[in-house]
Design a protein around this motif. Structure first.
Motif: not given
Length: 299
Positions: A131-133, A171-175
């Motif tokens: 989901l994050v991606i 989401a980009a920071g989490i990834f």
């Protein structure tokens, strides 16, 4: 021994590229310099135009010499000449407040979420990662109307909370943090666990200090993103009290603060709005590059 000497000789005898003739090298340097000046020309024109008068900027937009030379645009922005309805100081304060809060929140929450996805084992972890991606693939413009409806439903529309809370996690920071934490050797965490450290202590005292390059990279990206954010502030606020540099500059460019071209005023405001991001990047450039090109720990 002869084999070693042969290998040593083969390592020394490397093919050497022929040195280019002097005219060719000078031509190459001249082309690089020309392209560099071409890319720098808009910024130079922006700085020069900020010291021009409105008639001079309209009649000679590409001139590199102001005639006459005047700091009137700067006085107008900061109210030294009456302000002329340009609350630049308020825009600057709002942008600084939001950018600092959003950057701090993203560094904290993204690193925590990234570590949880990289190290913790729980049900639904794979689906949550997917989901994050998937969120990264969704165009931000698609979320504008739902974002407005959510903020209005919670009763925080047109407040600082509406400007800050939806941007605290991305989401980009989490990834980015997830990928970095996965590169950290598990042996480091296992050694800390043997010494009696819990999961929170391992994260704060062991893993997070090792993630300094990734944290600096995330800080730069988060500050730049929140400082230059426009569409979110457009749908989360409507009062001039909450205008930031981006929304305020949009109103200046659209002619909402006066008549005429106002090229010096517009370009001066744009120039001043780019300085904080440029200073932040140049101060931490080496850490940014190091975080992109190197790992955390070598086994």
């Amino acid at each position: 021994m002869p084999v070693a000497e042969k290998l040593r000789g083969s390592s020394v005898e490397r093919p050497i590229l022929p040195r280019l003739p002097r005219p060719v090298r000078l031509t190459g340097y001249a082309l690089v310099l020309a392209f560099g000046l071409l890319y720098a020309l808009p910024f130079v024109l922006q700085v020069v135009t900020s010291f021009k008068t409105d008639p001079d900027a309209a009649s000679r937009p590409l001139s590199l010499i102001p005639s006459p030379w005047t700091p009137g645009a700067y006085h107008q922005l900061f109210g030294a000449a009456g302000g002329d309805g340009v609350p630049f100081s308020r825009w600057l304060g709002n942008s600084t407040l939001v950018a600092v809060l959003v950057t701090a929140g993203r560094v904290l929450f993204n690193s925590m979420a990234g570590y949880a996805l990289a190290r913790l084992r729980f049900r639904g972890r794979g689906m949550l990662t997917a989901l994050v991606i998937g969120v990264m693939a969704v165009p931000p413009v698609v979320l504008l109307i739902p974002k407005f409806l959510v903020l209005n439903t919670f009763g925080i529309f047109d407040t600082y909370a509406a400007m800050v809370f939806p941007l605290l996690v991305d989401a980009a920071g989490i990834f980015i943090m997830k990928q970095f934490f996965e590169s950290v050797p598990r042996e480091v965490e296992e050694a800390a666990r043997i010494d009696g450290a819990g999961i929170v202590r391992i994260f704060w005292s062991v893993v997070l200090p090792m993630a300094r390059p990734a944290l600096i990279t995330l800080t730069i990206l988060s500050f730049q993103g929140s400082w230059n954010e426009f569409t979110h502030f457009l749908v989360s606020t409507q009062s001039s009290e909450f205008e930031t540099l981006t929304t305020g500059l949009a109103r200046v460019v659209s002619g909402g603060l006066g008549k005429g071209t106002q090229y010096p005023l517009k370009l001066t405001a744009a120039l001043l709005s780019t300085i904080p991001v440029a200073v932040l990047f140049f101060c931490f450039q080496r850490y940014f590059v190091r975080g992109a090109n190197s790992g955390s720990v070598k086994e």
